[in-house]
Design a protein around this motif. Structure first.
Motif, PDB file in Angstrom:
ATOM      1  N   LEU A  66       0.839  -1.194   0.000  1.00  0.00           N
ATOM      2  CA  LEU A  66       0.000   0.000   0.000  1.00  0.00           C
ATOM      3  C   LEU A  66       0.876   1.246   0.000  1.00  0.00           C
ATOM      4  O   LEU A  66       2.038   1.200   0.413  1.00  0.00           O
ATOM      5  CB  LEU A  66      -0.903   0.034   1.247  1.00  0.00           C
ATOM      6  CG  LEU A  66      -1.927  -1.081   1.428  1.00  0.00           C
ATOM      7  CD1 LEU A  66      -2.570  -0.954   2.797  1.00  0.00           C
ATOM      8  CD2 LEU A  66      -2.985  -1.024   0.335  1.00  0.00           C
ATOM      9  N   ASP A  70      -1.312   4.987   3.633  1.00  0.00           N
ATOM     10  CA  ASP A  70      -2.421   4.063   3.858  1.00  0.00           C
ATOM     11  C   ASP A  70      -1.985   2.880   4.713  1.00  0.00           C
ATOM     12  O   ASP A  70      -2.739   2.401   5.572  1.00  0.00           O
ATOM     13  CB  ASP A  70      -2.971   3.559   2.528  1.00  0.00           C
ATOM     14  CG  ASP A  70      -3.585   4.662   1.691  1.00  0.00           C
ATOM     15  OD1 ASP A  70      -4.189   5.584   2.286  1.00  0.00           O
ATOM     16  OD2 ASP A  70      -3.461   4.627   0.455  1.00  0.00           O
ATOM     17  N   ALA A  71      -0.751   2.414   4.504  1.00  0.00           N
ATOM     18  CA  ALA A  71      -0.232   1.307   5.307  1.00  0.00           C
ATOM     19  C   ALA A  71      -0.151   1.690   6.778  1.00  0.00           C
ATOM     20  O   ALA A  71      -0.327   0.832   7.658  1.00  0.00           O
ATOM     21  CB  ALA A  71       1.145   0.888   4.798  1.00  0.00           C
ATOM     22  N   LEU A  73      -2.253   3.175   8.483  1.00  0.00           N
ATOM     23  CA  LEU A  73      -3.550   2.920   9.102  1.00  0.00           C
ATOM     24  C   LEU A  73      -3.986   1.465   8.953  1.00  0.00           C
ATOM     25  O   LEU A  73      -4.481   0.858   9.898  1.00  0.00           O
ATOM     26  CB  LEU A  73      -4.609   3.839   8.476  1.00  0.00           C
ATOM     27  CG  LEU A  73      -4.357   5.347   8.609  1.00  0.00           C
ATOM     28  CD1 LEU A  73      -5.434   6.121   7.867  1.00  0.00           C
ATOM     29  CD2 LEU A  73      -4.322   5.752  10.084  1.00  0.00           C
ATOM     30  N   ARG A  74      -3.775   0.894   7.783  1.00  0.00           N
ATOM     31  CA  ARG A  74      -4.331  -0.423   7.480  1.00  0.00           C
ATOM     32  C   ARG A  74      -3.371  -1.573   7.751  1.00  0.00           C
ATOM     33  O   ARG A  74      -3.773  -2.733   7.769  1.00  0.00           O
ATOM     34  CB  ARG A  74      -4.796  -0.457   6.029  1.00  0.00           C
ATOM     35  CG  ARG A  74      -5.932   0.536   5.750  1.00  0.00           C
ATOM     36  CD  ARG A  74      -6.220   0.693   4.274  1.00  0.00           C
ATOM     37  NE  ARG A  74      -6.531  -0.590   3.626  1.00  0.00           N
ATOM     38  CZ  ARG A  74      -6.651  -0.729   2.307  1.00  0.00           C
ATOM     39  NH1 ARG A  74      -6.468   0.316   1.500  1.00  0.00           N
ATOM     40  NH2 ARG A  74      -6.943  -1.901   1.792  1.00  0.00           N
ATOM     41  N   ARG A  75      -2.098  -1.266   7.962  1.00  0.00           N
ATOM     42  CA  ARG A  75      -1.102  -2.300   8.254  1.00  0.00           C
ATOM     43  C   ARG A  75      -0.336  -1.979   9.532  1.00  0.00           C
ATOM     44  O   ARG A  75       0.784  -2.419   9.719  1.00  0.00           O
ATOM     45  CB  ARG A  75      -0.104  -2.415   7.090  1.00  0.00           C
ATOM     46  CG  ARG A  75      -0.709  -2.748   5.743  1.00  0.00           C
ATOM     47  CD  ARG A  75      -1.099  -4.214   5.633  1.00  0.00           C
ATOM     48  NE  ARG A  75      -1.433  -4.567   4.264  1.00  0.00           N
ATOM     49  CZ  ARG A  75      -2.670  -4.518   3.768  1.00  0.00           C
ATOM     50  NH1 ARG A  75      -3.687  -4.141   4.530  1.00  0.00           N
ATOM     51  NH2 ARG A  75      -2.889  -4.854   2.504  1.00  0.00           N
ATOM     52  N   ARG A  76      -0.961  -1.225  10.411  1.00  0.00           N
ATOM     53  CA  ARG A  76      -0.223  -0.682  11.558  1.00  0.00           C
ATOM     54  C   ARG A  76       0.329  -1.774  12.478  1.00  0.00           C
ATOM     55  O   ARG A  76       1.370  -1.583  13.112  1.00  0.00           O
ATOM     56  CB  ARG A  76      -1.108   0.281  12.346  1.00  0.00           C
ATOM     57  CG  ARG A  76      -2.333  -0.343  12.980  1.00  0.00           C
ATOM     58  CD  ARG A  76      -3.204   0.705  13.675  1.00  0.00           C
ATOM     59  NE  ARG A  76      -4.360   0.095  14.322  1.00  0.00           N
ATOM     60  CZ  ARG A  76      -4.332  -0.470  15.519  1.00  0.00           C
ATOM     61  NH1 ARG A  76      -3.195  -0.489  16.204  1.00  0.00           N
ATOM     62  NH2 ARG A  76      -5.412  -1.014  16.036  1.00  0.00           N
TER      63      ARG A  76
END
Length: 213
Positions: A66, A70-71, A73-76
């Motif tokens: 990502l 974005d990562a 938030l979505r891959r934290r």
């Protein structure tokens, strides 16, 4: 190689000042990379771009498939970072901070255990002390140990050797290499030749140009 981190001609400008010249980097699972250069060359800026806390003026930064922003938030849960002082609770001991990480992972933390992690960081003596009671060197090793205790796929470190003497720098290097041995990816900005050489055996060295004076 499936890239966990891919930086393509990324640069950052603040106003009219370029704080990071166009830089490219590709890192896969289990690789390490050292980011080196003079003060002001953009080492911390590059790490912030990968962490997704800043955005490139030009170029792209992709993390775990990502855009880095974005990562974040979505891959934290898959990214652990030490880009300044570690966030700590003043009323939790050193050992309790690591136990908190275990609890946050729902009992599925892969290990090592708290005692083993503290021993590896040479912090057994201060296990029951609070963060505010540690020396500057102990605080830095604690921050590094806490960052690495999260079982994230990607670890970002900004000068993990700072405030450490020669003996504790060696401890810090061993902690970073142990993370690589467990298959994690490490991107570290460093002024420590020993850490640079250790990471060079595991991946690229990214040498940033000295800033214009």
């Amino acid at each position: 190689m499936n890239a966990l981190v891919e930086v393509t001609a990324a640069s950052r400008t603040h106003g009219t000042v370029q704080v990071l010249a166009p830089t490219s980097l590709c890192l896969g699972a289990g690789q390490g990379a050292a980011v080196v250069g003079a003060n002001g060359a953009g080492k911390s800026t590059l790490l912030r771009l990968v962490a997704g806390t800043d955005t490139p003026t030009a170029g792209t930064v992709t993390v775990l498939g990502l855009a880095a922003v974005d990562a974040r938030l979505r891959r934290r849960t898959q990214v652990s970072r030490l880009l300044g002082a570690a966030p700590t609770y003043p009323d939790l001991t050193v050992a309790e901070h690591l136990r908190l990480v275990e609890v946050a992972w729902g009992g599925h933390h892969p290990g090592p255990g708290v005692d083993e992690a503290l021993a590896g960081a040479h912090l057994e003596r201060v296990r029951d002390q609070y963060p505010g009671e540690l020396s500057s060197g102990e605080s830095q090793l604690f921050a590094l140990a806490l960052t690495l205790y999260r079982p994230a796929a990607l670890v970002l470190l900004d000068e993990p050797e700072q405030r450490l003497d020669a003996v504790w720098r060696d401890v810090a290097r061993r902690l970073v290499l142990a993370a690589l041995d467990r298959g994690r990816t490490v991107l570290a900005a460093t002024h420590d030749p020993g850490l640079r050489d250790a990471l060079a055996d595991r991946g690229p060295v990214v040498e940033l140009a000295a800033p214009a004076r």
